[in-house]
Scaffold this active site. Structure first.
Site, PDB file in Angstrom:
ATOM      1  N   LYS A   1     -13.082  -3.524  11.795  1.00 24.92           N
ATOM      2  CA  LYS A   1     -13.815  -2.516  11.022  1.00 24.92           C
ATOM      3  C   LYS A   1     -15.161  -2.220  11.672  1.00 24.92           C
ATOM      4  O   LYS A   1     -15.598  -1.059  11.725  1.00 24.92           O
ATOM      5  CB  LYS A   1     -14.007  -3.003   9.586  1.00 24.92           C
TER       6      LYS A   1
ATOM      7  N   ALA B   1     -11.858   0.763   2.391  1.00 27.55           N
ATOM      8  CA  ALA B   1     -10.808   1.084   1.407  1.00 27.55           C
ATOM      9  C   ALA B   1     -11.001   2.527   0.943  1.00 27.55           C
ATOM     10  O   ALA B   1     -10.871   3.449   1.727  1.00 27.55           O
ATOM     11  CB  ALA B   1     -10.811   0.089   0.256  1.00 27.55           C
TER      12      ALA B   1
ATOM     13  N   GLU C   1     -10.167   7.043   6.502  1.00 24.47           N
ATOM     14  CA  GLU C   1     -11.290   6.536   5.718  1.00 24.47           C
ATOM     15  C   GLU C   1     -11.050   5.115   5.238  1.00 24.47           C
ATOM     16  O   GLU C   1     -11.977   4.308   5.146  1.00 24.47           O
ATOM     17  CB  GLU C   1     -11.536   7.462   4.525  1.00 24.47           C
TER      18      GLU C   1
ATOM     19  N   LEU D   1     -13.880   3.877  -0.142  1.00 21.93           N
ATOM     20  CA  LEU D   1     -15.282   4.314  -0.106  1.00 21.93           C
ATOM     21  C   LEU D   1     -15.501   5.397   0.961  1.00 21.93           C
ATOM     22  O   LEU D   1     -14.899   5.348   2.037  1.00 21.93           O
ATOM     23  CB  LEU D   1     -16.196   3.126   0.188  1.00 21.93           C
TER      24      LEU D   1
ATOM     25  N   VAL E   1     -11.989   1.138   6.939  1.00 24.62           N
ATOM     26  CA  VAL E   1     -13.166   0.268   6.827  1.00 24.62           C
ATOM     27  C   VAL E   1     -13.487  -0.071   5.376  1.00 24.62           C
ATOM     28  O   VAL E   1     -13.562  -1.234   5.010  1.00 24.62           O
ATOM     29  CB  VAL E   1     -14.397   0.904   7.515  1.00 24.62           C
TER      30      VAL E   1
ATOM     31  N   ASP F   1     -10.307  -9.085  11.059  1.00 23.47           N
ATOM     32  CA  ASP F   1     -10.244  -7.861  10.265  1.00 23.47           C
ATOM     33  C   ASP F   1     -11.634  -7.217  10.167  1.00 23.47           C
ATOM     34  O   ASP F   1     -11.780  -6.005  10.322  1.00 23.47           O
ATOM     35  CB  ASP F   1      -9.695  -8.171   8.875  1.00 23.47           C
TER      36      ASP F   1
ATOM     37  N   VAL G   1       0.836  -1.204   0.000  1.00 19.66           N
ATOM     38  CA  VAL G   1       0.000   0.000   0.000  1.00 19.66           C
ATOM     39  C   VAL G   1       0.870   1.253   0.000  1.00 19.66           C
ATOM     40  O   VAL G   1       0.656   2.181  -0.790  1.00 19.66           O
ATOM     41  CB  VAL G   1      -0.953   0.009   1.214  1.00 19.66           C
TER      42      VAL G   1
ATOM     43  N   GLY H   1      -3.631 -10.179  -4.460  1.00 16.39           N
ATOM     44  CA  GLY H   1      -3.296  -9.207  -3.428  1.00 16.39           C
ATOM     45  C   GLY H   1      -4.479  -8.735  -2.620  1.00 16.39           C
ATOM     46  O   GLY H   1      -4.429  -7.685  -1.967  1.00 16.39           O
TER      47      GLY H   1
ATOM     48  N   GLY I   1      -7.530  -4.322  -2.449  1.00 22.69           N
ATOM     49  CA  GLY I   1      -6.501  -4.048  -3.433  1.00 22.69           C
ATOM     50  C   GLY I   1      -5.631  -2.873  -3.023  1.00 22.69           C
ATOM     51  O   GLY I   1      -6.126  -1.880  -2.473  1.00 22.69           O
TER      52      GLY I   1
END
Length: 800
Positions: free
Chosen positions: A666, A594, A589, A596, A592, A662, A459, A648, A781
């Site tokens: 979130k 990505a 942001e 959005l 939770v 995970d 990332v 990925g 991603g």
């Protein structure tokens, strides 16, 4: 006639003096009527003062004197300066014997720099065939008896100068000593530091010159000191009033008294660069220029005198006593501030006068100390004054807020009656950064955002590539310069205050060094970096504890790391208290959804008073891909898992996704956004892994993932017709139940219709009771997550 004035750097040995001689010679060849006023050469004034102080302390000054004579004689050995050198040596010897000196002696010594300069330049010009005449202003400018800052006597000085130039006119080029004069007893006086400009202005006035040209080592007057602000721009034109404000508040290129003689005769002043003949410089005239902020000037040789006590305010005559005392001791006050709540008075004065001011004020208020009306007179010496010339108070909130955002709190400020000039007193240690912050805010130059990226993995690396690719477009479109000054992994960092290059991977590999976060903080301070953002693209549980030190030292935060928002609530709360205390922002942001806009939407609904009843959705792009694919394709679950890893979509250890941890994190983040004080342990989590796969090594897990196939084949087969599997997070604010579980839903439902690695969130509120507000989009991603982090950075730039 034009008056040319050359400063010390223009007269220094080498290129300076050579260029100056050439400029004067060319004007003489063109038969321009000129007179030339000179400062002392190079650092002569400072060197003379240093030798004087050493002599007064009975320290040896012989080495400095030998070096001074050698430098001044180096390029014109035929110039007759023997008298000046002998006078200097005799005066220094006398001071050394006495161990003290008077202002009269000081003026005699300080005048020698200008006399030597004028004699040398006259000699060099004569060798070039120019009809140059050495002109000693001690015989022309007659002053009062105030040594060190003498005031010219106008009528007699005017008469002397006019008569002199009548005698030496036509093709004669008068080379005039700046800075000096003499009193009516024929004793040498000086006109104050930088007084050579004043000498030139007086000549221009008395001789009705068409222009005064001030030759310096810069192209003109700038919007700020270029040594402090790399983006400072040259000002093409100023009015006399604006220039006078700049002179009064620290523009060293001008002398505060220079402007007045020019205003009287409406004589333009042009600031030119000796070393750049092609530049037209800055022109200063009577004409008022366009409205708006002209420049930022700085005074850094000042102190703040504080008087505190219950009797200072509300009592008639206190101010008069303060100013009378300071006036009697020739101490000038540039800024005064009073505050009734503090029962105090603050005065900004020259640093060299601090001790004298304290002694005189303590003597004046001696009785008031006994009555407790005054309890403290103190000096704060770590201060500087920043003046914004042309600043309208109606717009002052912009630079002021920018300072606060960068944790620079002015000690005091004041403005002129016109409301067009504002002065701020700040800590000297914050001066460099403060000037850059103000300049960037008010002059419309690109706003520099200094970014430290922690984590250069999938990332983080993608984010850095996105910044490299987009930074030029962002600069052109938004006038924002993204400057990544630090790239760090868990052990090493690459630092560059000017920003990382496009090939950051290679640079990092070659120039990385071991680091601590404190060292990065210190680096940002040493280099006065403003608008700081720390970006966390790691998954580190350790690094989040550096968030608070970063916030305390002026960094805003952007994070893709969910840990800080999901560990114990006490840390969550402490971080937010520090953010509020230091007025810093924290955007996450991507924690939770990505890229959005989920957290912003929920936060806005919640703050607006909209009652959020329930949030349900597919929170994980990884698990979305797994079950979207597995539900419609006739392939083993382990095959789909391998595909997700290859794309990925999963964490490096897919068990982090399959365990439900995970998704639970979130869900907890959203719960805390709604002010629910839950911990991770409060969430009911369905772990998709059998017990024997949870504790083995990662390698063993990968070798045994086919163990999952039979279980999920059975779950898939036992669904209702036209149903699909979805792994969801479910938050009910009324029951305060948080669940993470695998469910079967109709393929025609909102949850059932998502494709690929999309995430989807259904938000049920009072207004959206029957039909929920739905947010859907790519949920996994590196590119999507990095773009979401990039979006947070750009949102922060608007706040900064």
């Amino acid at each position: 006639m034009k008056i040319l004035k050359f400063g010390g750097k223009s007269l220094a040995n080498g290129k300076g003096i050579e260029t100056t001689i050439q400029i004067i010679k060319e004007k003489a060849i063109r038969q321009e009527r000129i007179a030339v006023v000179l400062s002392a050469r190079g650092n002569a004034t400072d060197e003379l003062l240093e030798m004087l102080e050493k002599a007064a302390r009975k320290e040896t000054y012989r080495e400095e004197l030998t070096a001074f004579k050698a430098y001044q004689s180096q390029i014109a050995t035929s110039a007759d300066c023997l008298e000046e050198f002998t006078t200097l040596e005799n005066l220094l010897q006398g001071v050394s014997l006495l161990g003290d000196y008077s202002e009269k002696i000081k003026d005699q010594i300080m005048s020698l720099g200008e006399i030597i300069a004028a004699k040398l330049v006259t000699n060099l010009l004569q060798k070039e065939g120019v009809n140059a005449h050495f002109t000693d202003t001690r015989s022309l400018i007659i002053t009062d008896n105030v040594f060190g800052n003498a005031r010219p006597l106008d009528l007699i000085s005017r008469k002397n100068i006019i008569n002199h130039f009548k005698s030496y006119n036509g093709t004669t080029v008068n080379i005039v000593t700046g800075f000096i004069g003499s009193n009516q007893n024929n004793e040498t006086t000086t006109l104050g530091r930088n007084g050579s400009n004043y000498t030139a202005a007086l000549l221009a006035n008395f001789l009705d010159a068409e222009e005064l040209q001030n030759y310096t080592h810069v192209d003109g007057i700038f919007t700020a000191n270029p040594d402090l602000v790399a983006d400072a721009k040259k000002i093409e034109a100023l009015s006399f009033n604006e220039a006078n404000e700049l002179a009064n508040f620290g523009a060293h290129i001008l002398h505060a008294k220079t402007i007045v003689p020019l205003i009287e005769k409406n004589i333009p002043l042009r600031i030119l660069n000796t070393f750049n003949s092609s530049d037209g410089g800055t022109i200063i005239t009577q004409k008022t220029t366009a409205k708006g902020i002209k420049s930022i000037s700085v005074l850094d040789n000042v102190v703040l005198v504080n008087l505190e006590g219950r009797g200072l305010l509300g009592r008639v005559g206190v101010d008069a006593r303060i100013f009378k005392t300071l006036s009697e001791n020739d101490i000038n006050v540039s800024i005064i501030s009073q505050g009734s709540s503090e029962r105090g008075i603050g005065l900004v004065i020259n640093a060299s006068e601090a001790s004298k001011a304290i002694v005189s004020l303590e003597r004046e208020f001696e009785n008031d100390f006994y009555t407790k009306d005054v309890n403290k007179i103190s000096i704060i010496d770590d201060v500087a004054v920043i003046s914004i010339v042309g600043q309208d108070l109606s717009e002052f909130h912009k630079p002021y807020n920018a300072l606060i955002k960068n944790q620079i709190v002015p000690i005091l400020f004041n403005n002129t009656v016109s409301g067009k000039n504002v002065s701020l007193v700040v800590k000297k240690s914050q001066l460099h950064k403060a000037v850059n912050v103000i300049h960037g805010q008010i002059f419309g130059v690109s706003k520099k955002i200094n970014i430290a990226v922690f984590g250069k993995g999938l990332v983080g690396g993608t984010l850095l590539d996105q910044i490299v690719k987009s930074k030029i477009a962002i600069l052109d479109k938004n006038n924002i310069k993204l400057n990544v000054f630090a790239i760090a992994d868990s052990q090493h960092v690459y630092l560059n205050k000017n920003g990382t290059a496009d090939n950051w991977q290679d640079t990092f590999s070659k120039e990385k060094v071991a680091y601590t976060v404190q060292q990065i903080i210190d680096y940002s301070k040493i280099h006065h970096l403003e608008n700081l953002i720390a970006v966390d693209t790691t998954a580190s549980k350790k690094f989040i504890h550096d968030y608070i030190p970063l916030v305390k030292n002026g960094f805003d935060l952007v994070s893709a790391n969910k840990v800080a928002n999901t560990i114990e609530y006490s840390f969550y709360q402490e971080l937010r208290l520090e953010l509020k205390k230091h007025q810093k922002n924290y955007l996450y942001e991507t924690n939770v959804g990505a890229g959005l806009p989920l957290i912003d939407t929920i936060r806005l609904l919640h703050k607006s008073g909209e009652s959020i009843k329930k949030i349900r959705g597919v929170f994980s792009g990884s698990l979305s891909y797994l079950f979207n694919t597995f539900s419609v394709e006739d392939i083993p679950f382990s095959t789909v898992l391998k595909q997700a890893e290859e794309k990925g979509f999963t964490e490096p250890d897919a068990r982090e996704d399959l365990s439900g941890n995970d998704v639970a994190r979130k869900l907890l983040i959203l719960a805390r956004e709604l002010d629910l004080k839950h911990e991770l342990s409060d969430i009911s989590i369905q772990n998709l892994l059998p017990a024997h796969l949870q504790t083995i090594s990662l390698q063993q897990f990968k070798e045994n993932i086919s163990d999952l196939d039979e279980t999920f084949k059975h779950i898939k087969a036992n669904q209702q017709e036209n149903n699909v599997l979805r792994y969801v997070g479910d938050l009910d604010t009324e029951t305060k139940i948080l669940e993470v579980k695998l469910i079967s839903v109709s393929s025609n439902s909102a949850l059932g219709q998502i494709k690929g690695s999309d995430s989807i969130f259904e938000i049920y509120t009072e207004a959206y009771k029957e039909q929920p507000l739905v947010i859907q989009g790519a949920g996994a991603g590196a590119a999507v997550t990095a773009r979401g982090v990039f979006g947070d950075i750009l949102r922060l730039t608007e706040k900064l």
